[in-house]
Motif scaffolding. Structure first.
Motif, mmCIF file in Angstrom:
data_model
loop_
_atom_site.group_PDB
_atom_site.id
_atom_site.type_symbol
_atom_site.label_atom_id
_atom_site.label_comp_id
_atom_site.label_asym_id
_atom_site.label_seq_id
_atom_site.Cartn_x
_atom_site.Cartn_y
_atom_site.Cartn_z
ATOM 1 N N THR A 109 35.461 62.839 36.368
ATOM 2 C CA THR A 109 36.828 62.433 36.037
ATOM 3 C C THR A 109 37.452 63.392 35.032
ATOM 4 N N LEU A 110 36.700 63.742 33.999
ATOM 5 C CA LEU A 110 37.230 64.646 32.984
ATOM 6 C C LEU A 110 37.379 66.065 33.521
ATOM 7 N N GLY A 111 36.451 66.490 34.382
ATOM 8 C CA GLY A 111 36.575 67.807 35.000
ATOM 9 C C GLY A 111 37.805 67.902 35.881
ATOM 10 N N LEU A 112 38.051 66.860 36.661
ATOM 11 C CA LEU A 112 39.243 66.823 37.508
ATOM 12 C C LEU A 112 40.508 66.794 36.657
ATOM 13 N N THR A 113 40.478 66.034 35.569
ATOM 14 C CA THR A 113 41.621 65.974 34.667
ATOM 15 C C THR A 113 41.927 67.350 34.079
ATOM 16 N N PHE A 114 40.889 68.058 33.647
ATOM 17 C CA PHE A 114 41.071 69.410 33.117
ATOM 18 C C PHE A 114 41.697 70.323 34.166
ATOM 19 N N PHE A 115 41.187 70.263 35.383
ATOM 20 C CA PHE A 115 41.670 71.119 36.468
ATOM 21 C C PHE A 115 43.146 70.851 36.756
ATOM 22 N N LEU A 116 43.509 69.586 36.861
ATOM 23 C CA LEU A 116 44.894 69.225 37.167
ATOM 24 C C LEU A 116 45.831 69.530 36.001
ATOM 25 N N LEU A 117 45.355 69.322 34.782
ATOM 26 C CA LEU A 117 46.174 69.650 33.616
ATOM 27 C C LEU A 117 46.450 71.153 33.545
ATOM 28 N N ALA A 118 45.424 71.946 33.821
ATOM 29 C CA ALA A 118 45.603 73.395 33.810
ATOM 30 C C ALA A 118 46.637 73.812 34.847
ATOM 31 N N LEU A 119 46.583 73.203 36.021
ATOM 32 C CA LEU A 119 47.570 73.489 37.054
ATOM 33 C C LEU A 119 48.974 73.102 36.599
ATOM 34 N N ILE A 137 43.975 82.168 29.280
ATOM 35 C CA ILE A 137 43.133 81.618 28.215
ATOM 36 C C ILE A 137 43.888 80.512 27.475
ATOM 37 N N THR A 138 45.193 80.717 27.276
ATOM 38 C CA THR A 138 46.013 79.667 26.669
ATOM 39 C C THR A 138 46.056 78.432 27.539
ATOM 40 N N VAL A 139 46.201 78.628 28.853
ATOM 41 C CA VAL A 139 46.208 77.499 29.782
ATOM 42 C C VAL A 139 44.899 76.715 29.679
ATOM 43 N N MET A 140 43.778 77.422 29.661
ATOM 44 C CA MET A 140 42.484 76.751 29.577
ATOM 45 C C MET A 140 42.333 76.001 28.256
ATOM 46 N N GLY A 141 42.784 76.621 27.155
ATOM 47 C CA GLY A 141 42.686 75.953 25.855
ATOM 48 C C GLY A 141 43.545 74.710 25.778
ATOM 49 N N MET A 142 44.784 74.808 26.278
ATOM 50 C CA MET A 142 45.676 73.647 26.263
ATOM 51 C C MET A 142 45.149 72.539 27.158
ATOM 52 N N ALA A 143 44.591 72.909 28.329
ATOM 53 C CA ALA A 143 44.038 71.901 29.241
ATOM 54 C C ALA A 143 42.824 71.214 28.622
ATOM 55 N N ALA A 144 42.000 71.976 27.900
ATOM 56 C CA ALA A 144 40.836 71.385 27.246
ATOM 57 C C ALA A 144 41.260 70.397 26.159
ATOM 58 N N LEU A 145 42.255 70.787 25.353
ATOM 59 C CA LEU A 145 42.751 69.882 24.311
ATOM 60 C C LEU A 145 43.390 68.644 24.921
ATOM 61 N N GLY A 146 44.160 68.848 25.995
ATOM 62 C CA GLY A 146 44.790 67.721 26.665
ATOM 63 C C GLY A 146 43.779 66.763 27.263
ATOM 64 N N THR A 147 42.739 67.314 27.849
ATOM 65 C CA THR A 147 41.691 66.463 28.437
ATOM 66 C C THR A 147 40.989 65.657 27.360
#
Length: 233
Positions: A109-119, A137-147
């Protein structure tokens, strides 16, 4: 349609349908938090069919990782606007999300959330401009924080998440049906379905009319479905 337009359309459809379809299809009423989270994740899911595009918005959202992934999907699916632009793909993404959440648990669930947030972050242009390392790298960092933040609000097995994934994927197909190339909705049957409203991706109809209207509609819908009920209570 451009990736930004697809993302906005996914967000709008989720915000519009959240009070009605989940109770009918899932037997549950969504909380305001579920509507807000689902709207963002549905925006990301609206880019999933373009996993078959080696140079689209989705190809650059995780740098080299997404480049390789998109080339692989394009090879398996037969190229751009083939298998991933079908109703079969909509069903597979929804069913696959449900199966992952149900049988693989919280990590999926969290992996999918990270993937969709990054998109969503990439499509909505919430990152530095360009396709270089700074952007992804910014996208990945923001998606990680959001997740990490959504982890505090998301149910253990959110039934609305597969719905958001399938609806976002469907929104992409509907958007592509408004363009000259259409979409092969009944793939492997090759006929493409189209009602041409956008003659060229990124033209004035799309960027100056459809996107502003869909953006405004999304915020209005969220106010009535998610924000105002919270304020009133």
């Amino acid at each position: 349609m451009m990736g930004h337009s697809h993302a906005i359309s996914g967000a709008m459809l989720y915000a519009a349908s959240a009070p009605f379809l989940p109770p009918l299809l899932l037997g549950t009423h969504l909380r305001p938090a579920d509507i807000l989270m689902g709207t963002v994740l549905c925006a990301g899911a609206a880019l999933l069919p373009d996993l078959d595009h080696h140079d689209g918005t989705i190809a650059n959202f995780l740098g080299p990782i997404s480049k390789v992934l998109c080339r692989l999907v394009a090879w398996v699916s037969g190229g751009h606007r083939h298998a991933t632009h079908s109703l079969l793909f909509v069903a597979l993404t929804g069913a696959g999300s449900w199966a992952g959440i149900t049988y693989l648990g919280r990590n999926f669930t969290l992996g999918l959330t990270f993937f969709l947030l990054a998109l969503a972050i990439r499509a909505l242009r919430l990152h530095p401009p360009g396709d270089g390392p700074t952007a992804w790298i910014t996208v990945m960092g923001m998606a990680a924080l959001g997740t990490a933040g959504l982890n505090n609000w998301m149910p253990t097995a959110p039934g609305w998440l597969p719905y958001a994934v399938a609806l976002g994927t469907l929104a992409h197909l509907l958007g592509d049906c408004l363009t000259k190339k259409g979409a092969p909705l009944l793939w492997p049957h090759k006929e493409r379905y189209e009602v041409v409203l956008i003659k060229r991706s990124g033209n004035g109809v799309e960027t100056k009319v459809l996107v502003p209207l869909m953006t405004a509609a999304t915020f209005v819908l969220l106010w009535f479905t998610a924000v105002s009920p919270t304020v009133l209570t």
